[in-house]
Design a protein around this motif. Structure first.
Motif, short mmCIF file in Angstrom:
data_model
loop_
_atom_site.label_atom_id
_atom_site.label_comp_id
_atom_site.label_asym_id
_atom_site.label_seq_id
_atom_site.Cartn_x
_atom_site.Cartn_y
_atom_site.Cartn_z
N UNK A 297 28.13 24.93 39.30
CA UNK A 297 28.64 26.16 38.75
C UNK A 297 29.99 25.60 37.92
N UNK A 298 30.05 24.50 37.47
CA UNK A 298 31.17 23.90 36.75
C UNK A 298 31.54 24.86 35.53
N UNK A 299 30.70 25.57 34.87
CA UNK A 299 30.76 26.55 33.85
C UNK A 299 31.62 27.68 34.20
N UNK A 300 31.77 27.95 35.31
CA UNK A 300 32.70 29.31 36.11
C UNK A 300 33.92 28.63 36.75
N UNK A 301 34.13 27.45 36.66
CA UNK A 301 35.32 26.91 37.44
C UNK A 301 36.60 27.14 36.68
N UNK A 302 37.36 28.01 37.21
CA UNK A 302 38.72 28.49 36.80
C UNK A 302 39.69 27.86 37.93
N UNK A 303 39.68 26.82 38.37
CA UNK A 303 40.71 26.23 39.30
C UNK A 303 40.10 26.33 40.83
N UNK A 304 38.94 25.86 41.00
CA UNK A 304 38.15 25.92 42.22
C UNK A 304 39.08 24.85 43.10
N UNK A 305 39.25 25.22 44.30
CA UNK A 305 40.38 24.32 45.44
C UNK A 305 39.81 24.10 46.50
N UNK A 306 38.89 23.58 46.71
CA UNK A 306 38.19 23.41 48.16
C UNK A 306 39.29 22.76 49.24
N UNK A 307 40.24 21.92 48.79
CA UNK A 307 41.20 21.44 49.62
C UNK A 307 42.11 22.40 50.13
N UNK A 308 42.50 23.34 49.23
CA UNK A 308 43.62 24.49 49.83
C UNK A 308 42.83 25.23 50.57
N UNK A 309 41.31 25.75 50.36
CA UNK A 309 40.63 26.61 51.26
C UNK A 309 40.56 25.70 52.70
#
Length: 414
Positions: A297-309
Protein backbone atom coordinates in the motif's frame (compact mmCIF):
# COMPACT_ATOMS: atom_id res chain seq x y z
CA UNK A 1 3.49 19.55 14.33
CA UNK A 2 5.65 16.44 14.09
CA UNK A 3 6.02 14.04 16.99
CA UNK A 4 9.73 14.80 17.24
CA UNK A 5 9.00 18.43 18.15
CA UNK A 6 6.71 17.61 21.06
CA UNK A 7 8.18 18.27 24.46
CA UNK A 8 6.83 18.35 28.03
CA UNK A 9 8.18 18.33 31.59
CA UNK A 10 7.32 16.60 34.83
CA UNK A 11 5.68 13.70 33.03
CA UNK A 12 6.72 10.78 35.20
CA UNK A 13 4.97 12.20 38.21
CA UNK A 14 1.90 12.83 36.08
CA UNK A 15 1.85 9.30 34.75
CA UNK A 16 2.20 7.71 38.17
CA UNK A 17 -0.49 9.90 39.73
CA UNK A 18 -3.10 9.44 37.00
CA UNK A 19 -2.44 5.76 36.43
CA UNK A 20 -2.66 5.12 40.16
CA UNK A 21 -6.10 6.73 40.23
CA UNK A 22 -7.42 4.59 37.41
CA UNK A 23 -5.82 1.49 38.91
CA UNK A 24 -8.11 1.49 41.93
CA UNK A 25 -10.19 -1.73 42.20
CA UNK A 26 -13.33 -1.67 40.12
CA UNK A 27 -15.59 -3.41 42.55
CA UNK A 28 -16.03 -6.50 42.20
CA UNK A 29 -12.80 -10.33 15.88
CA UNK A 30 -9.55 -10.46 12.41
CA UNK A 31 -10.57 -7.22 14.00
CA UNK A 32 -13.99 -8.54 13.07
CA UNK A 33 -14.37 -12.06 14.24
CA UNK A 34 -15.37 -13.65 17.49
CA UNK A 35 -13.52 -16.82 16.57
CA UNK A 36 -10.22 -14.97 16.17
CA UNK A 37 -7.55 -15.12 13.51
CA UNK A 38 -6.26 -18.36 12.04
CA UNK A 39 -5.81 -20.78 14.90
CA UNK A 40 -2.35 -21.38 16.30
CA UNK A 41 -1.48 -24.64 18.00
CA UNK A 42 -2.27 -24.60 21.69
CA UNK A 43 -0.11 -26.21 24.34
CA UNK A 44 -1.49 -29.20 26.25
CA UNK A 45 -1.97 -27.00 29.30
CA UNK A 46 -3.91 -24.46 27.24
CA UNK A 47 -6.09 -27.08 25.61
CA UNK A 48 -7.05 -28.64 28.92
CA UNK A 49 -8.11 -25.26 30.30
CA UNK A 50 -10.95 -24.72 27.84
CA UNK A 51 -14.32 -25.21 29.46
CA UNK A 52 -13.10 -24.94 33.05
CA UNK A 53 -13.69 -21.23 33.50
CA UNK A 54 -14.76 -20.14 30.04
CA UNK A 55 -17.90 -20.57 28.01
CA UNK A 56 -17.96 -18.95 24.60
CA UNK A 57 -21.68 -19.45 23.99
CA UNK A 58 -23.55 -18.19 27.03
CA UNK A 59 -26.32 -16.49 25.03
CA UNK A 60 -26.31 -13.76 27.70
CA UNK A 61 -26.04 -10.34 26.10
CA UNK A 62 -26.28 -8.56 29.44
CA UNK A 63 -27.83 -5.65 27.53
CA UNK A 64 -29.10 -3.86 30.63
CA UNK A 65 -25.56 -3.65 32.00
CA UNK A 66 -24.38 -1.44 29.15
CA UNK A 67 -25.18 2.16 28.25
CA UNK A 68 -27.93 2.84 25.76
CA UNK A 69 -27.55 5.64 23.26
CA UNK A 70 -29.81 7.91 25.31
CA UNK A 71 -27.97 7.12 28.55
CA UNK A 72 -24.62 7.86 26.92
CA UNK A 73 -25.92 11.22 25.71
CA UNK A 74 -27.12 12.08 29.21
CA UNK A 75 -23.75 11.12 30.74
CA UNK A 76 -21.75 13.13 28.23
CA UNK A 77 -23.81 16.30 28.50
CA UNK A 78 -23.89 16.04 32.29
CA UNK A 79 -20.10 15.75 32.29
CA UNK A 80 -19.85 18.83 30.11
CA UNK A 81 -22.01 20.76 32.58
CA UNK A 82 -20.24 19.45 35.67
CA UNK A 83 -16.82 20.37 34.30
CA UNK A 84 -18.07 23.78 33.13
CA UNK A 85 -16.94 23.09 29.62
CA UNK A 86 -13.58 21.50 30.38
CA UNK A 87 -15.09 18.56 28.54
CA UNK A 88 -16.61 19.81 25.29
CA UNK A 89 -19.30 17.62 23.70
CA UNK A 90 -20.13 17.98 20.03
CA UNK A 91 -22.33 16.17 17.55
CA UNK A 92 -20.11 15.05 14.68
CA UNK A 93 -22.96 13.64 12.60
CA UNK A 94 -25.79 11.15 12.62
CA UNK A 95 -26.03 7.42 12.09
CA UNK A 96 -27.95 5.93 9.18
CA UNK A 97 -31.08 5.80 11.35
CA UNK A 98 -30.63 9.43 12.46
CA UNK A 99 -29.08 8.98 15.91
CA UNK A 100 -26.51 11.56 17.00
CA UNK A 101 -22.85 10.54 17.06
CA UNK A 102 -20.96 12.48 19.74
CA UNK A 103 -17.38 13.42 20.34
CA UNK A 104 -16.02 14.62 23.68
CA UNK A 105 -12.88 16.73 23.85
CA UNK A 106 -10.66 17.62 26.78
CA UNK A 107 -7.31 19.41 26.84
CA UNK A 108 -5.54 21.97 24.73
CA UNK A 109 -2.13 20.40 24.19
CA UNK A 110 -0.51 20.22 20.77
CA UNK A 111 -0.53 16.40 20.65
CA UNK A 112 -3.92 14.98 19.72
CA UNK A 113 -5.12 11.53 20.72
CA UNK A 114 -8.26 10.24 18.98
CA UNK A 115 -10.09 7.41 20.76
CA UNK A 116 -12.98 5.41 19.34
CA UNK A 117 -15.36 2.78 20.71
CA UNK A 118 -18.37 0.78 19.50
CA UNK A 119 -17.76 0.76 15.79
CA UNK A 120 -19.24 -2.70 16.44
CA UNK A 121 -22.35 -2.47 18.60
CA UNK A 122 -21.71 -5.70 20.52
CA UNK A 123 -18.30 -4.51 21.77
CA UNK A 124 -19.06 -2.17 24.64
CA UNK A 125 -16.41 -1.95 27.38
CA UNK A 126 -14.60 0.88 25.58
CA UNK A 127 -17.60 3.19 25.90
CA UNK A 128 -17.55 2.97 29.69
CA UNK A 129 -13.75 3.24 29.80
CA UNK A 130 -13.77 6.41 27.71
CA UNK A 131 -16.25 8.06 30.07
CA UNK A 132 -13.95 7.27 33.00
CA UNK A 133 -10.93 8.64 31.13
CA UNK A 134 -12.76 11.86 30.33
CA UNK A 135 -13.73 12.29 33.99
CA UNK A 136 -10.16 11.70 35.13
CA UNK A 137 -8.64 14.06 32.58
CA UNK A 138 -11.11 16.86 33.43
CA UNK A 139 -10.45 16.95 37.17
CA UNK A 140 -9.05 20.00 38.96
CA UNK A 141 -6.00 18.15 40.26
CA UNK A 142 -2.51 19.44 39.33
CA UNK A 143 -1.86 16.22 37.44
CA UNK A 144 -5.00 16.51 35.33
CA UNK A 145 -4.37 20.19 34.61
CA UNK A 146 -0.85 19.37 33.47
CA UNK A 147 -2.17 16.58 31.26
CA UNK A 148 -4.60 18.97 29.58
CA UNK A 149 -1.73 21.35 28.80
CA UNK A 150 0.19 18.56 27.07
CA UNK A 151 -2.41 16.69 25.03
CA UNK A 152 -5.81 17.08 23.46
CA UNK A 153 -7.98 14.00 23.92
CA UNK A 154 -10.88 13.53 21.51
CA UNK A 155 -13.13 10.55 22.26
CA UNK A 156 -15.97 9.08 20.19
CA UNK A 157 -17.55 6.70 22.68
CA UNK A 158 -20.20 5.18 20.40
CA UNK A 159 -19.46 5.52 16.70
CA UNK A 160 -22.18 3.11 15.55
CA UNK A 161 -25.25 3.80 17.72
CA UNK A 162 -27.68 1.90 15.48
CA UNK A 163 -25.64 -1.27 15.99
CA UNK A 164 -25.33 -0.50 19.69
CA UNK A 165 -29.09 -0.24 20.10
CA UNK A 166 -29.52 -3.53 18.22
CA UNK A 167 -26.67 -5.07 20.28
CA UNK A 168 -25.07 -6.43 17.13
CA UNK A 169 -21.94 -6.03 15.04
CA UNK A 170 -23.22 -4.34 11.85
CA UNK A 171 -25.01 -1.07 11.26
CA UNK A 172 -28.66 -0.81 10.14
CA UNK A 173 -28.50 -0.06 6.42
CA UNK A 174 -29.46 -1.74 3.16
CA UNK A 175 -27.60 -1.84 -0.13
CA UNK A 176 -30.54 -0.03 -1.74
CA UNK A 177 -30.01 2.86 0.70
CA UNK A 178 -26.34 3.00 -0.26
CA UNK A 179 -27.19 3.15 -3.97
CA UNK A 180 -29.75 5.88 -3.30
CA UNK A 181 -26.97 7.94 -1.67
CA UNK A 182 -24.42 7.05 -4.37
CA UNK A 183 -26.29 6.63 -7.70
CA UNK A 184 -23.02 5.87 -9.49
CA UNK A 185 -23.08 2.47 -7.75
CA UNK A 186 -26.28 1.32 -9.50
CA UNK A 187 -25.58 -2.04 -11.07
CA UNK A 188 -22.53 -2.75 -8.91
CA UNK A 189 -22.42 -5.80 -6.67
CA UNK A 190 -23.00 -5.22 -2.96
CA UNK A 191 -19.70 -5.19 -1.05
CA UNK A 192 -18.24 -8.28 0.56
CA UNK A 193 -18.91 -6.95 4.08
CA UNK A 194 -22.71 -6.71 3.62
CA UNK A 195 -24.53 -8.99 6.06
CA UNK A 196 -27.78 -10.56 4.87
CA UNK A 197 -27.61 -13.90 6.67
CA UNK A 198 -27.72 -14.89 10.37
CA UNK A 199 -24.52 -13.99 12.18
CA UNK A 200 -23.58 -14.10 15.87
CA UNK A 201 -27.21 -14.78 16.73
CA UNK A 202 -28.61 -11.85 14.73
CA UNK A 203 -30.96 -12.21 11.76
CA UNK A 204 -29.57 -9.90 9.10
CA UNK A 205 -31.93 -11.36 6.53
CA UNK A 206 -34.78 -9.21 7.82
CA UNK A 207 -32.61 -6.24 8.86
CA UNK A 208 -29.39 -6.12 6.80
CA UNK A 209 -26.30 -4.18 7.70
CA UNK A 210 -22.61 -3.64 6.98
CA UNK A 211 -19.45 -4.10 8.97
CA UNK A 212 -18.55 -0.40 9.22
CA UNK A 213 -14.97 -1.26 10.14
CA UNK A 214 -14.31 -2.34 6.56
CA UNK A 215 -15.57 0.89 4.98
CA UNK A 216 -12.41 3.02 5.38
CA UNK A 217 -10.07 4.15 2.62
CA UNK A 218 -6.54 5.51 3.12
CA UNK A 219 -7.33 8.24 0.59
CA UNK A 220 -9.48 10.40 2.83
CA UNK A 221 -10.90 12.17 -0.25
CA UNK A 222 -11.90 8.95 -1.99
CA UNK A 223 -15.23 9.02 -3.89
CA UNK A 224 -17.02 5.64 -4.25
CA UNK A 225 -16.66 4.07 -7.69
CA UNK A 226 -18.58 1.07 -9.03
CA UNK A 227 -15.38 -0.53 -10.30
CA UNK A 228 -14.17 -0.97 -6.71
CA UNK A 229 -17.06 -3.26 -5.70
CA UNK A 230 -17.53 -5.82 -4.24
CA UNK A 231 -13.90 -5.65 -3.08
CA UNK A 232 -12.12 -7.96 -0.63
CA UNK A 233 -10.74 -7.77 2.90
CA UNK A 234 -7.32 -6.90 1.46
CA UNK A 235 -8.71 -3.88 -0.43
CA UNK A 236 -9.57 -0.42 0.90
CA UNK A 237 -13.17 0.42 1.69
CA UNK A 238 -15.38 3.14 0.24
CA UNK A 239 -16.79 5.60 2.85
CA UNK A 240 -20.35 4.71 1.89
CA UNK A 241 -21.79 4.86 5.43
CA UNK A 242 -22.60 7.86 7.64
CA UNK A 243 -20.75 6.27 10.56
CA UNK A 244 -17.40 5.91 8.78
CA UNK A 245 -17.85 9.32 7.14
CA UNK A 246 -18.39 10.90 10.57
CA UNK A 247 -15.09 9.67 12.04
CA UNK A 248 -13.25 10.33 8.75
CA UNK A 249 -14.47 13.94 8.78
CA UNK A 250 -13.50 14.37 12.43
CA UNK A 251 -10.06 12.95 11.62
CA UNK A 252 -9.53 15.37 8.73
CA UNK A 253 -10.72 18.29 10.87
CA UNK A 254 -8.13 17.36 13.50
CA UNK A 255 -5.47 17.07 10.80
CA UNK A 256 -6.33 20.59 9.67
CA UNK A 257 -6.12 21.89 13.25
CA UNK A 258 -3.05 20.02 14.50
CA UNK A 259 -1.18 19.07 11.35
CA UNK A 260 -1.38 15.40 12.26
CA UNK A 261 -3.38 13.06 14.45
CA UNK A 262 -0.55 11.70 16.57
CA UNK A 263 -2.36 8.72 18.02
CA UNK A 264 -5.49 6.74 17.18
CA UNK A 265 -6.85 4.00 19.47
CA UNK A 266 -9.73 1.72 18.45
CA UNK A 267 -11.48 -0.28 21.17
CA UNK A 268 -12.82 -3.70 20.19
CA UNK A 269 -13.75 -7.14 21.57
CA UNK A 270 -12.91 -10.70 20.56
CA UNK A 271 -13.88 -14.19 21.71
CA UNK A 272 -13.75 -15.00 25.45
CA UNK A 273 -11.66 -18.17 25.47
CA UNK A 274 -8.28 -17.18 24.05
CA UNK A 275 -5.03 -17.82 25.88
CA UNK A 276 -1.74 -16.01 26.47
CA UNK A 277 0.91 -17.89 24.50
CA UNK A 278 1.67 -21.25 26.10
CA UNK A 279 0.98 -20.07 29.66
CA UNK A 280 -2.55 -21.50 29.87
CA UNK A 281 -3.73 -18.09 31.21
CA UNK A 282 -6.93 -16.65 29.74
CA UNK A 283 -6.46 -13.43 27.78
CA UNK A 284 -7.87 -10.26 29.36
CA UNK A 285 -7.20 -8.28 26.20
CA UNK A 286 -5.01 -8.43 23.12
CA UNK A 287 -3.02 -5.51 21.71
CA UNK A 288 -1.81 -4.68 18.23
CA UNK A 289 -0.24 -1.87 16.22
CA UNK A 290 0.03 -3.54 12.81
CA UNK A 291 -2.93 -3.69 10.42
CA UNK A 292 -1.50 -3.45 6.91
CA UNK A 293 1.37 -4.84 4.89
CA UNK A 294 2.90 -1.50 4.02
CA UNK A 295 4.70 -2.87 0.95
CA UNK A 296 1.29 -3.53 -0.63
CA UNK A 297 0.00 0.00 0.00
CA UNK A 298 2.94 2.34 -0.59
CA UNK A 299 0.78 4.52 -2.86
CA UNK A 300 -1.18 5.54 0.24
CA UNK A 301 1.77 6.00 2.62
CA UNK A 302 1.59 9.45 4.23
CA UNK A 303 3.90 8.84 7.17
CA UNK A 304 3.25 5.22 8.20
CA UNK A 305 5.16 4.72 11.46
CA UNK A 306 4.98 1.17 12.79
CA UNK A 307 7.77 1.80 15.31
CA UNK A 308 5.75 4.53 17.00
CA UNK A 309 2.68 2.30 17.05
CA UNK A 310 4.72 -0.41 18.73
CA UNK A 311 5.88 2.04 21.40
CA UNK A 312 2.28 3.05 22.08
CA UNK A 313 1.34 -0.60 22.55
CA UNK A 314 4.24 -1.10 24.95
CA UNK A 315 3.00 1.89 26.96
CA UNK A 316 -0.40 0.20 27.36
CA UNK A 317 1.28 -3.11 28.20
CA UNK A 318 3.45 -1.55 30.91
CA UNK A 319 0.47 0.17 32.54
CA UNK A 320 -1.46 -3.10 32.66
CA UNK A 321 1.45 -5.18 33.93
CA UNK A 322 2.07 -2.59 36.63
CA UNK A 323 -1.08 -3.91 38.30
CA UNK A 324 1.02 -6.87 39.46
CA UNK A 325 0.24 -10.55 39.39
CA UNK A 326 -3.38 -10.28 38.30
CA UNK A 327 -5.56 -10.77 35.20
CA UNK A 328 -4.58 -7.24 34.16
CA UNK A 329 -1.23 -8.65 33.08
CA UNK A 330 -2.79 -11.37 30.91
CA UNK A 331 -2.08 -9.55 27.66
CA UNK A 332 -1.46 -11.18 24.30
CA UNK A 333 -0.43 -9.94 20.87
CA UNK A 334 -3.22 -9.94 18.31
CA UNK A 335 -2.69 -11.72 15.00
CA UNK A 336 0.07 -9.91 13.08
CA UNK A 337 -0.70 -11.55 9.72
CA UNK A 338 -3.52 -9.15 8.91
CA UNK A 339 -3.69 -6.80 5.92
CA UNK A 340 -6.75 -4.62 6.38
CA UNK A 341 -6.48 -1.18 4.74
CA UNK A 342 -10.27 -0.88 4.90
CA UNK A 343 -10.28 -0.67 8.69
CA UNK A 344 -10.12 2.61 10.60
CA UNK A 345 -6.79 1.51 12.09
CA UNK A 346 -5.26 0.55 8.75
CA UNK A 347 -6.47 3.69 7.00
CA UNK A 348 -5.37 6.10 9.73
CA UNK A 349 -2.01 4.33 10.17
CA UNK A 350 -1.31 4.92 6.47
CA UNK A 351 -2.14 8.59 7.11
CA UNK A 352 0.62 8.85 9.71
CA UNK A 353 -1.12 8.13 13.02
CA UNK A 354 0.36 5.85 15.63
CA UNK A 355 -2.29 3.18 16.13
CA UNK A 356 -3.38 0.82 18.90
CA UNK A 357 -6.01 -1.90 18.86
CA UNK A 358 -7.57 -3.19 22.09
CA UNK A 359 -9.34 -6.55 21.67
CA UNK A 360 -11.12 -7.16 24.97
CA UNK A 361 -12.32 -10.56 26.08
CA UNK A 362 -15.84 -11.58 25.00
CA UNK A 363 -18.48 -9.90 22.83
CA UNK A 364 -21.98 -9.50 24.22
CA UNK A 365 -23.51 -12.45 22.37
CA UNK A 366 -20.89 -14.83 23.81
CA UNK A 367 -19.85 -13.32 27.13
CA UNK A 368 -22.60 -10.88 28.04
CA UNK A 369 -21.56 -8.63 30.90
CA UNK A 370 -19.32 -11.14 32.65
CA UNK A 371 -16.37 -9.54 34.44
CA UNK A 372 -17.57 -6.15 33.20
CA UNK A 373 -15.93 -4.17 35.99
CA UNK A 374 -12.56 -5.86 35.58
CA UNK A 375 -12.57 -5.58 31.80
CA UNK A 376 -13.59 -1.90 31.77
CA UNK A 377 -10.84 -1.19 34.32
CA UNK A 378 -8.32 -2.99 32.11
CA UNK A 379 -9.23 -0.77 29.17
CA UNK A 380 -9.05 2.36 31.35
CA UNK A 381 -5.63 1.37 32.65
CA UNK A 382 -4.19 0.66 29.21
CA UNK A 383 -5.61 3.89 27.81
CA UNK A 384 -4.15 5.97 30.62
CA UNK A 385 -0.78 4.34 30.03
CA UNK A 386 -0.92 5.51 26.42
CA UNK A 387 -2.22 9.01 27.20
CA UNK A 388 0.35 9.80 29.89
CA UNK A 389 3.26 8.42 27.89
CA UNK A 390 2.29 10.58 24.92
CA UNK A 391 1.81 13.59 27.20
CA UNK A 392 5.26 13.42 28.80
CA UNK A 393 7.08 12.10 25.71
CA UNK A 394 8.18 9.00 27.61
CA UNK A 395 6.63 6.96 24.78
CA UNK A 396 9.64 7.98 22.68
CA UNK A 397 11.98 6.26 25.15
CA UNK A 398 10.21 2.90 25.05
CA UNK A 399 11.85 0.01 23.22
CA UNK A 400 9.65 -0.97 20.24
CA UNK A 401 11.24 -4.44 20.07
CA UNK A 402 9.43 -5.29 23.31
CA UNK A 403 6.22 -5.28 21.28
CA UNK A 404 7.44 -8.33 19.38
CA UNK A 405 8.02 -10.13 22.68
CA UNK A 406 4.37 -9.90 23.75
CA UNK A 407 3.10 -13.52 23.89
CA UNK A 408 0.96 -14.46 20.90
CA UNK A 409 -2.72 -15.24 21.23
CA UNK A 410 -3.41 -18.96 21.18
CA UNK A 411 -6.69 -20.70 20.50
CA UNK A 412 -7.57 -23.83 22.52
CA UNK A 413 -8.71 -26.94 20.76
CA UNK A 414 -11.83 -28.76 21.89
Amino acid sequence: MSRSTHRAVGGSTLALALCATLALPAGSAPLERSSGPAAAPASPAASSLQGQSCNDNTGDTGSNSWLSHAELGDRLHRLEQQTRGTVQVDTIGQSNQGRDVWSARVGQGDKVILLQSEIHGNEKTGTHALLSLLKEASKNSPQAKQLREQVTIVAVPQLNPDASELDRRANDRTWDEVVADFPQLAGANAPWNYYTQPRQGDDYASQPGFDVNRDFHPDLDYVPSAQDFPGTSADPGWYIHPESQNIRDLYTDLQAEFGTVDTFVDLHHQGPCYLVGDTGEEVTLSLSGKFVDIENHTQYDKGYDLEYSKRLNVAALDALRARGNSPFGNISLYNQEVNLPGTALGSFALNGSGTVLFEVRGQTQSWGAKKKGQLVKAVETGLMGIVTSVADDSVDELDPTRYDDIPPTTYPRN
